[in-house]
Motif scaffolding. Structure first.
Motif, PDB file in Angstrom:
ATOM      1  N   ILE A   1       5.407  -1.099   1.376  1.00 51.32           N
ATOM      2  CA  ILE A   1       5.487   0.177   0.686  1.00 51.32           C
ATOM      3  C   ILE A   1       6.919   0.684   0.660  1.00 51.32           C
ATOM      4  N   ILE A   2       7.337   1.187  -0.538  1.00 46.77           N
ATOM      5  CA  ILE A   2       8.647   1.840  -0.692  1.00 46.77           C
ATOM      6  C   ILE A   2       8.417   3.337  -0.551  1.00 46.77           C
ATOM      7  N   PRO A   3       9.157   4.039   0.334  1.00 45.56           N
ATOM      8  CA  PRO A   3       8.927   5.473   0.549  1.00 45.56           C
ATOM      9  C   PRO A   3       9.480   6.321  -0.600  1.00 45.56           C
ATOM     10  N   ASP A   4       8.831   7.487  -0.799  1.00 44.22           N
ATOM     11  CA  ASP A   4       9.323   8.586  -1.649  1.00 44.22           C
ATOM     12  C   ASP A   4       9.432   8.225  -3.124  1.00 44.22           C
ATOM     13  N   VAL A   5       8.678   7.260  -3.591  1.00 44.66           N
ATOM     14  CA  VAL A   5       8.603   6.990  -5.028  1.00 44.66           C
ATOM     15  C   VAL A   5       7.145   6.868  -5.403  1.00 44.66           C
ATOM     16  N   VAL A   6       6.850   7.078  -6.678  1.00 46.07           N
ATOM     17  CA  VAL A   6       5.471   6.960  -7.166  1.00 46.07           C
ATOM     18  C   VAL A   6       5.191   5.486  -7.392  1.00 46.07           C
ATOM     19  N   LEU A   7       4.147   4.993  -6.643  1.00 44.26           N
ATOM     20  CA  LEU A   7       3.790   3.589  -6.745  1.00 44.26           C
ATOM     21  C   LEU A   7       2.419   3.435  -7.383  1.00 44.26           C
ATOM     22  N   PRO A   8       2.295   2.629  -8.443  1.00 44.78           N
ATOM     23  CA  PRO A   8       0.978   2.370  -9.030  1.00 44.78           C
ATOM     24  C   PRO A   8       0.272   1.287  -8.205  1.00 44.78           C
ATOM     25  N   LEU A   9      -0.780   1.698  -7.486  1.00 44.87           N
ATOM     26  CA  LEU A   9      -1.489   0.767  -6.609  1.00 44.87           C
ATOM     27  C   LEU A   9      -2.815   0.377  -7.228  1.00 44.87           C
ATOM     28  N   GLU A  10      -3.252  -0.825  -6.946  1.00 41.29           N
ATOM     29  CA  GLU A  10      -4.523  -1.320  -7.460  1.00 41.29           C
ATOM     30  C   GLU A  10      -5.616  -1.090  -6.431  1.00 41.29           C
ATOM     31  N   GLY A  11      -6.844  -0.817  -6.908  1.00 36.58           N
ATOM     32  CA  GLY A  11      -7.974  -0.595  -6.014  1.00 36.58           C
ATOM     33  C   GLY A  11      -8.424  -1.883  -5.330  1.00 36.58           C
ATOM     34  N   ASN A  12      -9.024  -1.665  -4.161  1.00 41.73           N
ATOM     35  CA  ASN A  12      -9.544  -2.797  -3.380  1.00 41.73           C
ATOM     36  C   ASN A  12      -8.433  -3.767  -2.991  1.00 41.73           C
ATOM     37  N   GLU A  13      -7.246  -3.242  -2.798  1.00 39.28           N
ATOM     38  CA  GLU A  13      -6.099  -4.023  -2.367  1.00 39.28           C
ATOM     39  C   GLU A  13      -5.504  -3.378  -1.127  1.00 39.28           C
ATOM     40  N   SER A  14      -4.892  -4.196  -0.247  1.00 38.74           N
ATOM     41  CA  SER A  14      -4.223  -3.652   0.929  1.00 38.74           C
ATOM     42  C   SER A  14      -2.735  -3.881   0.808  1.00 38.74           C
ATOM     43  N   TYR A  15      -1.953  -2.894   1.319  1.00 38.10           N
ATOM     44  CA  TYR A  15      -0.504  -2.922   1.265  1.00 38.10           C
ATOM     45  C   TYR A  15       0.031  -2.715   2.660  1.00 38.10           C
ATOM     46  N   ASN A  16       1.283  -2.979   2.914  1.00 37.88           N
ATOM     47  CA  ASN A  16       1.876  -2.915   4.250  1.00 37.88           C
ATOM     48  C   ASN A  16       2.798  -1.716   4.366  1.00 37.88           C
ATOM     49  N   LEU A  17       2.567  -0.938   5.485  1.00 33.50           N
ATOM     50  CA  LEU A  17       3.436   0.196   5.789  1.00 33.50           C
ATOM     51  C   LEU A  17       4.554  -0.280   6.698  1.00 33.50           C
TER      52      LEU A  17
END
Length: 1012
Positions: free
Chosen positions: A954-970
């Motif tokens: 994940i990139i902080p402080d920007v609007v990210l278009p994320l897909e459903g049923n997906e996992s991302y890393n903090l």
């Protein structure tokens, strides 16, 4: 307006007022009963109106004397009525409702408490000023008029002007008052008008000098007949600055009298303005303006006037001054000019026999305007003596005028003729011809007319003219006037007597007759003006002896007609008598035979001469004949030729022929080949001696008849000349050819077939009967004309007349084709760049054409556009991670490029285009399609993903278009998550630990914020 109508309006107003009080805090006040009180002053009554808790209604009407009647119903339901002659101030208290029911004028309306003013239809309410200290509403019903000088509103007060008809106001600011109005309403402002940010319904009517400001709203502004929509924001402008300028008027110039002018040509109207509406007005210094264009010399003023039209405000241009003046002569002639024209009609320097013709330089007209015969200014101008003279002297009051032909500029008409032509006073105008008459014959006076006969010894002729110059007798100068006297101008042998004494203008001529001779005389008198008079008569003398002589030509030939020359001064008839000298016998006719003769000439007696005779002798001899023999230049064997003899002898002609080759005299005229002499003899006659004449000639072999032609063969074909001859050696004729302009040494027996001009030569050998003969004929070998369709282009067609495969040029039926003159020729040839023309051969006769230009050269494009990535090859359907992904699209005939169906502008890109694709922070699938002019298409589809999606950190402080049923890393630390929805941002108050996967149940736009 009815009272109950106001109640509905009042209800809304009260609600509004109550809302306002809530905002401000609740206020309390006392409620008084309705009443009317007044105080009279010199300027009119000061009237106080007090309403009630429920907005008491007061009706205002005008009585028959112009006074104002106020009526209302008090709390006890009693009708109350007050009459005022004039109201200077009207104060309203405690919720007043004013009903204007006729035309009412009040100087000053002071609103102390809430007041409602309703103006009924067809009524007007005029008020110089309104001071509003509280809530106020004025309602102008359809057909009504509200006329107010100004509105002054206290801070915090609310003023509503509801306009359903017409408002007239000196100054108004709609940014501080409320102005609900109908679409058909008008508000007329004089001094100033300010609009707020709201649109103004209806029409704002202003004067052209009204001060106008606009704070962002839109309104329709009318000035005069001009109307314009106003929407821009501005301050303190008058309509002259807001409306379009209808025209501009150029600078006028001064004029000369007579010049045609049209100042309207100086008017330039704006686009959309009707040019026919603009007009010019003229005036003198103190005169009224008029549309009549002045033409007479004076000082004038002019301006252009344009009425209101459309969005253009009427305008009167600045007044310009111009003058119309008489053209000065210095404009026509250089300074110092003393000769304004050339004059014809003057004889001998100063004499005028008739009209004067004045010729001016080209481009200048002239005329005597004071003459009753004046018919306009001309060049040249003819002036009669009647126009010039008065009482036989030059009329110094004759007035003339000049004009420039190029523009009709004209001088004053008070120029005297003598001022521009002073030499006219030195001219002598001669109006009469000289006078000649016969005065006496042999000293006896007579009055015989012209053209008669006179018999005698001496006649006297009188000649008279005031300007007498010359006298001629039978064309010879007799007298001329020199230095005060007439001097005889006689040539040698003249016998004219001297003249008698005479005055310079009066001459007497004395003429003597010629003995034995009638003399015709013509006396001509000429004066210095060139006028002349002639007088003719015949002068007969007395009878006398005549002179006579006779002669004949020196040599006379027998048979010739000859003349006898008789010379005599007698006027009697002459007769001739002939004698044979050998026999002295009188002959009845003039002799023509050879011999010796005598001729006698006798002139009979007449009135002037006695009879007289003279004789001479002469001889007639024979003539030697003049004989010419002609033989034809060309005589061939067995031809029937003629010997032509031309002779003037009348003797018999005989022929004798001589063969020069064997020295014999054949009996008959020869017809065989050889050299001959013919002797021609003429016998002696009474007129001619005998003669002999001979001529040599030759009889030759015949030249055969030959016809030769080739026609016009086509290049590449085999042909034969057309040949015929009557020679018995025609079958042995030899045919040779050469180029037309080549030397004869270039003749060859080879038949030419190439395009060009040639000569064919045929040589026929000599025979016993016919001579050797050589004949030539010119001819041309031409190219075969190309058929209407010289070739057919074959290949696979694409779009826009392109071929997308190899192309061949196919010959039409009956022909073969080649790219090179002379071949090889085949049924078709492949088309290649650089081929600009083709050649055809007709299969029936091998005839060749010249070069046939390829006017519709095929356009070939076999290759589809190239799409390549800067980083290398793209695999269709590939998924790539990149932020800026560069594609190169190239084709020499690139026509269109689409990215996901959206066209790319290729206006400035002819051969190729570079695309830069960026998926942002998300994923984007691209379909790239490129097409060239020929219709070749290249299409590729692939997916681009942001580089952070490779490991999904994940990139902080920007609007990210994320897909459903997906996992991302903090990443490290702790995180808050905000979801961006159409309804707004929603923050999850949960704090998420870093270095852990973040599972997304529902796709969307998310923002991650790192808190620790």
């Amino acid at each position: 307006m009815k009272t109950k109508t106001f109640t509905k309006i009042l209800s809304g107003i009260l609600c509004s007022a109550l809302t306002m009080q809530i905002g401000w805090g609740i206020k309390t006040k006392s409620v008084n009963a309705a009443s009317v009180t007044s105080t009279e002053t010199a300027d009119g009554a000061i009237v106080n109106i007090t309403g009630g808790q429920a907005y008491e209604a007061f009706d205002f009407k005008a009585d028959s004397d112009g006074g104002i009647v106020i009526s209302y119903t008090d709390d006890a339901d009693n009708a109350q009525t007050y009459l005022f002659e004039k109201i200077s101030v009207l104060n309203t208290y405690e919720s007043v409702q004013m009903n204007i029911q006729s035309d009412i004028t009040i100087d000053n309306l002071v609103i102390t408490d809430g007041t409602l003013v309703g103006i009924d239809g067809n009524c007007s309410f005029t008020c110089s000023k309104i001071n509003s200290n509280e809530w106020t509403q004025i309602i102008v019903e359809p057909g009504a008029t509200f006329d107010c000088g100004s509105i002054e509103k206290a801070d915090g007060a609310r003023f509503i002007l509801t306009n359903n008809s017409s408002v007239i106001i000196d100054s108004v600011d709609l940014s501080v008052i409320e102005y609900p109005a109908s679409a058909t309403s008008t508000i007329s402002v004089l001094s100033s008008f300010t609009n707020g940010s709201d649109d103004v319904p209806g029409t704002v009517i202003a004067d052209r000098y009204t001060n106008i400001s606009n704070n962002g709203g839109k309104f329709t502004l009318q000035v005069g007949e001009a109307t314009k929509e106003i929407s821009e924001t501005f301050s303190n402008k008058n309509p002259n600055e807001l409306f379009d300028d209808p025209f501009s008027f150029g600078t006028v110039s001064d004029l000369y009298y007579g010049q045609d002018y049209d100042f309207s040509d100086l008017i330039s109207v704006a686009d959309g303005y009707d040019e026919s509406l603009v007009y010019l007005e003229y005036s003198t210094a103190f005169g009224e303006y008029t549309t009549t264009k002045p033409t007479y010399p004076n000082t004038y003023y002019v301006h252009a006037v344009a009425p209101d039209y459309g969005t253009y405000l009427g305008k009167t241009s600045e007044t310009q001054r111009f003058t119309i003046s008489f053209l000065p002569l210095s404009e026509l002639y250089p300074d110092g000019t003393t000769s304004y024209f050339t004059v014809s009609g003057i004889v001998n320097g100063k004499y005028v026999p008739g009209d004067l013709v004045l010729t001016l330089p080209d481009g200048i007209l002239f005329g005597a305007v004071s003459s009753p015969n004046f018919d306009g200014l001309k060049n040249p101008v003819t002036l009669t003596q009647d126009e010039i003279l008065y009482d036989d002297h030059v009329n110094e009051d004759t007035l003339v005028q000049f004009r420039r032909a190029s523009d009709n500029a004209t001088t004053n008409s008070n120029i005297s003729l003598v001022s521009v032509y002073p030499d006219i006073k030195n001219l002598i105008f001669d109006q009469y011809d000289p006078d000649i008459w016969l005065y006496s014959v042999d000293d006896e006076e007579t009055d015989l007319d012209d053209n008669h006969a006179v018999t005698g010894d001496v006649v006297k002729i009188n000649v008279f003219d005031e300007n007498l110059k010359e006298i001629y007798i039978n064309g010879s100068l007799y007298e001329s006037y020199e230095e005060g006297h007439f001097a005889p101008k006689l040539i040698a042998g003249d016998s004219f007597p001297d003249t008698e004494d005479f005055e310079p203008d009066y001459v007497t001529l004395t003429l003597s007759s010629v003995p034995g001779e009638a003399t015709d005389y013509t006396i001509k008198a000429v004066d210095y003006a060139g006028k002349e008079t002639s007088y003719s008569f015949t002068f007969n003398p007395n009878t006398t002896d005549a002179d006579i002589s006779v002669s004949v030509p020196g040599t006379i030939f027998a048979g010739d007609d000859y003349s006898v020359d008789v010379k005599t001064n007698s006027d009697g008839e002459v007769s001739l008598q002939y004698k044979d000298a050998s026999t002295n016998t009188v002959l009845s006719t003039k002799p023509t035979s050879a011999g010796k003769y005598t001729v006698t000439a006798t002139a009979e007696e007449t009135d002037f001469y006695y009879e007289t005779s003279a004789s001479t002798s002469y001889t007639i001899i024979k003539r030697a004949p003049d004989t010419t023999v002609t033989v034809p230049d060309i005589i061939t064997i067995d031809s029937d030729y003629a010997i032509e003899v031309a002779t003037d002898s009348d003797g018999d002609i005989t022929y004798q022929y001589y063969n020069k080759s064997n020295n014999t005299y054949p009996i008959k005229k020869p017809t065989t080949a050889g050299e001959y002499t013919v002797m021609v003899r003429t016998a002696e006659t009474s007129k001619y001696y005998a003669s002999e004449t001979s001529v040599d000639y030759t009889i030759s072999k015949r030249s055969p008849n030959v016809s030769l032609g080739v026609g016009t063969p086509y290049a590449g074909t085999t042909y034969s000349p057309t040949f015929y001859s009557n020679s018995d050696a025609s079958d042995r004729a030899v045919f040779e050819y050469k180029e037309k302009n080549a030397d004869d040494s270039k003749y060859s027996t080879t038949l030419p077939t190439a395009y060009g001009e040639y000569v064919v030569r045929v040589t026929i050998p000599e025979t016993a009967e016919f001579a050797k003969t050589i004949v030539t004929a010119d001819y041309r070998i031409i190219y075969l004309a190309a058929p209407q369709t010289a070739y057919v282009i074959e290949g696979q067609t694409g779009k826009n007349n392109y071929f997308i495969s190899d192309v061949v040029l196919k010959a039409p039926t009956g022909y073969m084709i080649s790219a090179v003159y002379g071949g090889p020729y085949t049924a078709s040839i492949p088309y290649k760049d650089g081929i600009t023309s083709v050649y055809l051969k007709r299969t029936s006769d091998n005839a060749l054409t010249t070069a046939i230009q390829i006017t519709n050269a095929p356009r070939v494009d076999k290759n589809a556009p190239s799409i390549s990535a800067k980083t290398g090859t793209i695999t269709p359907g590939a998924v790539m991670y990149a932020s800026d992904f560069i594609l190169n699209v190239s084709d020499p005939n690139l026509r269109s490029l689409k990215v996901n169906g959206e066209a790319v502008d290729l206006k400035n890109y002819k051969d190729g285009y570079t695309l830069t694709l960026n998926p942002g922070y998300g994923s984007q699938t691209y379909k790239i399609m490129a097409e060239d002019e020929a219709g070749n298409v290249t299409s590729i589809e692939f997916t681009l993903k942001a580089e952070w999606l490779k490991d999904k950190v994940i990139i902080p402080d920007v609007v990210l278009p994320l897909e459903g049923n997906e996992s991302y890393n903090l990443g490290d630390g702790y995180w808050l998550v905000t979801r961006n929805t159409p309804e707004g941002s929603v923050t999850d108050n949960t704090v998420y630990s870093g270095n852990m996967p973040f599972y997304v149940n529902e796709g969307g736009d998310y923002t991650f914020t790192k808190v620790i």
